[in-house]
Design an enzyme around this catalytic site. Structure first.
Site, PDB file in Angstrom:
ATOM      1  CG  ASP A 251      -2.097   0.977   1.012  1.00 50.66           C
ATOM      2  OD1 ASP A 251      -3.169   0.507   0.581  1.00 50.66           O
ATOM      3  OD2 ASP A 251      -1.935   2.192   1.253  1.00 50.66           O
ATOM      4  CG  ASP A 291      -9.893  -2.368  -3.669  1.00 46.97           C
ATOM      5  OD1 ASP A 291     -10.590  -1.552  -4.304  1.00 46.97           O
ATOM      6  OD2 ASP A 291     -10.215  -2.804  -2.556  1.00 46.97           O
ATOM      7  CB  CYS A 344     -15.654   0.347  -3.256  1.00 49.67           C
ATOM      8  SG  CYS A 344     -14.708   1.679  -2.502  1.00 49.67           S
TER       9      CYS A 344
END
Length: 390
Positions: A251, A291, A344
Site C-alpha cells: 500500500d 483495488d 468500490c
C-alpha cells in the site's frame, strides 16, 4: 441515557462534524468525555449520527437547517416521531422548539427528487448515466444502514460449521446469495470482535460484494499474487483462504497495513508486505489486484461523509491516480497473467472509462471479464475488470 439525552449528544457530535471534524474522531472524542454513556448509548448515538450523515440533504430540508439540531429534527420528522415530547430542555434533552422551528415542521413540504434521494446535484448526471434505471433504487439504498457481513475463513472451517459456532456465541447469521463465503449478521453484531470465532481467525468482517469480487479472481495454487492497494488487507486475507499462494501486499500508505500481520496470524495466512520500491523486484506476478483509490460511492452507506466531501476536482484527481496505477503495475504482470482492476465506485468514469483509456493506450491488453455490483445485489457497490496481455 434517556432517548432525549441521546438526541442531544448526536446533535453535539454532528455540529463537531459540520465544523470540520471527521465522524469517527468526533464520536470517539465525545465518548471519551462522556464516561457515563454505556455501550448501548454509544451504539444508539452512533446510529443517529450516521443516519443523519447518510440523509444529510433530505433531513436538513425536513428539519429546516443543515446543523446538528436541524438534521436530528429532520430525521424525527421523516420517521413520524412526536418531537415535542423529546425537545423539552429537561434532563439533558434538547431545548424546546422555537416558533420558527415549529412553523417549519408544521408546514407541508415536498422534497425535490435529488434532495429526497440525498444525491449531490453535480454528481447526479454521472450517477444516472452509470446506473440507468437503477439510479433511484440505488440512491435510496444508500440512504439506509449497511448490513454487517462476515467472511468465513474456509481454509479452516466450513460456512455451516462457523455458523453453528457463531450461534453458540449468541451471534445470529444467515448465508447470502452474493458470496459463498459470506454470512450476514442478523443479531448481536457487537459481540463479533470479542468472540472466539473472530479471535481464532475463523471469520473476518468483510462486505459480501467484496468477497464476491475476490471469488471472481482466477486464482490457482502456486501462483504469485500481488495485492497492490491492500489497505487493511481484507482482500489479501480472502485470497489466502482461497488457495495456497505466494502472496504479497503493498500500500502506498504502509500504515494502513499495520493490522494485517496480526490478522494474517489469526487466520493462519502468510502474506509478505512490500514497500513501493520492492514491488518491481518481486515481479513478475501471475495476478496483480488493483483495488485503487476511488470515490467510494459504492460504500456511501458505511462512509456517508464521503458523499458530501467529494468534489469535481477530487474526482478528476482520482481518475488520474487510477490511470497512473494501471500504467505502473501492468509491466509487473507475467505473460499470460491477470491484471485485476477494482473499485468500490458506482461511477463509470472510474470504472469502464479507465479500462477503455488504458486499453486504447495498450491494445495488447484484452478485457476478459467485467463485473458490476450495486447495493441492490445486497452488498456494497463494486466494479471489477480482468485483463490479460497477448
Amino acid at each position: 441515557m434517556t432517548p432525549a439525552a441521546r438526541l442531544s449528544a448526536a446533535i453535539e457530535i454532528l455540529d463537531r462534524i459540520r465544523d470540520g471534524s471527521a465522524a469517527e474522531p468526533a464520536l470517539s472524542g465525545w465518548a471519551r468525555a462522556s464516561r457515563f454513556a454505556g455501550s448501548g448509548d454509544r451504539a444508539a448515538i452512533r446510529d443517529l449520527v450516521f443516519t443523519a450523515l447518510r440523509c444529510r440533504r433530505s433531513h436538513a430540508a425536513l428539519g429546516g437547517a443543515d446543523s446538528g439540531r436541524g438534521l436530528i429534527l429532520g430525521g424525527l420528522r421523516e420517521a413520524g416521531t412526536e418531537i415535542d415530547a423529546l425537545f423539552t430542555g429537561e434532563r439533558h434533552a434538547p431545548a424546546p422548539l422555537s416558533e420558527a422551528e415549529r412553523a417549519h415542521l408544521a408546514a407541508p413540504i415536498e422534497l425535490d427528487r435529488l434532495v429526497a434521494l440525498d444525491c449531490p446535484d453535480w454528481l447526479a448526471p454521472q450517477l444516472e448515466a452509470s446506473l440507468g434505471a437503477d439510479f433511484a433504487p440505488v440512491m435510496e439504498a444508500l440512504r439506509q444502514r449497511a448490513p454487517v457481513f462476515l467472511r468465513v475463513n474456509t481454509a479452516r472451517a466450513t460456512v455451516a460449521e462457523v455458523q453453528e459456532r457463531l450461534a453458540a456465541e449468541g451471534i445470529a447469521t444467515r448465508p447470502v446469495a452474493l458470496s459463498k463465503t459470506a454470512l450476514e449478521v442478523t443479531g448481536n453484531a457487537r459481540k463479533i470482535q470479542n468472540g472466539a470465532c473472530y479471535r481464532e481467525g475463523l471469520v473476518e468482517l468483510q462486505d459480501a460484494a467484496s468477497q464476491a469480487l475476490v471469488e471472481a479472481l482466477p486464482l490457482a495454487p502456486g501462483q504469485k499474487v500481488l495485492d497492490y492497494c491492500a489497505g487493511g488487507g481484507g482482500k489479501s486475507l480472502a485470497m489466502a483462504a482461497r488457495a495456497a499462494l505466494t502472496l504479497y501486499a503493498h500500500d502506498a500508505a504502509p500504515r494502513r497495513m499495520r493490522d494485517l500481520g496480526p490478522r494474517a496470524g489469526r487466520a493462519g495466512a502468510e502474506i509478505v508486505q512490500l514497500a513501493t520500491a520492492e514491488v518491481p523486484g518481486r515481479a513478475p506476478y501471475d495476478l496483480v489486484l488493483l483495488d485503487v483509490p476511488c470515490s467510494g460511492s459504492g460504500s456511501w452507506r458505511r462512509a456517508p461523509e464521503a458523499k458530501w466531501a467529494l468534489t469535481p476536482e477530487r474526482l478528476e484527481e482520482l481518475t488520474r491516480i487510477q490511470s497512473d496505477i494501471l500504467e505502473k503495475t501492468a509491466p509487473c504482470v507475467a505473460g499470460g497473467g491477470t491484471l485485476a482492476y477494482a473499485t468500490c465506485s458506482l461511477l463509470a468514469v472510474e470504472n469502464g472509462a479507465r479500462i477503455a483509456a488504458f486499453r486504447a493506450a495498450h491494445p495488447e491488453w484484452h478485457l476478459v471479464e467485467e463485473r458490476r455490483f450495486t447495493p441492490l445485489d445486497g452488498g456494497d457497490g463494486f466494479y471489477l475488470a480482468l485483463l490479460t496481455r497477448g
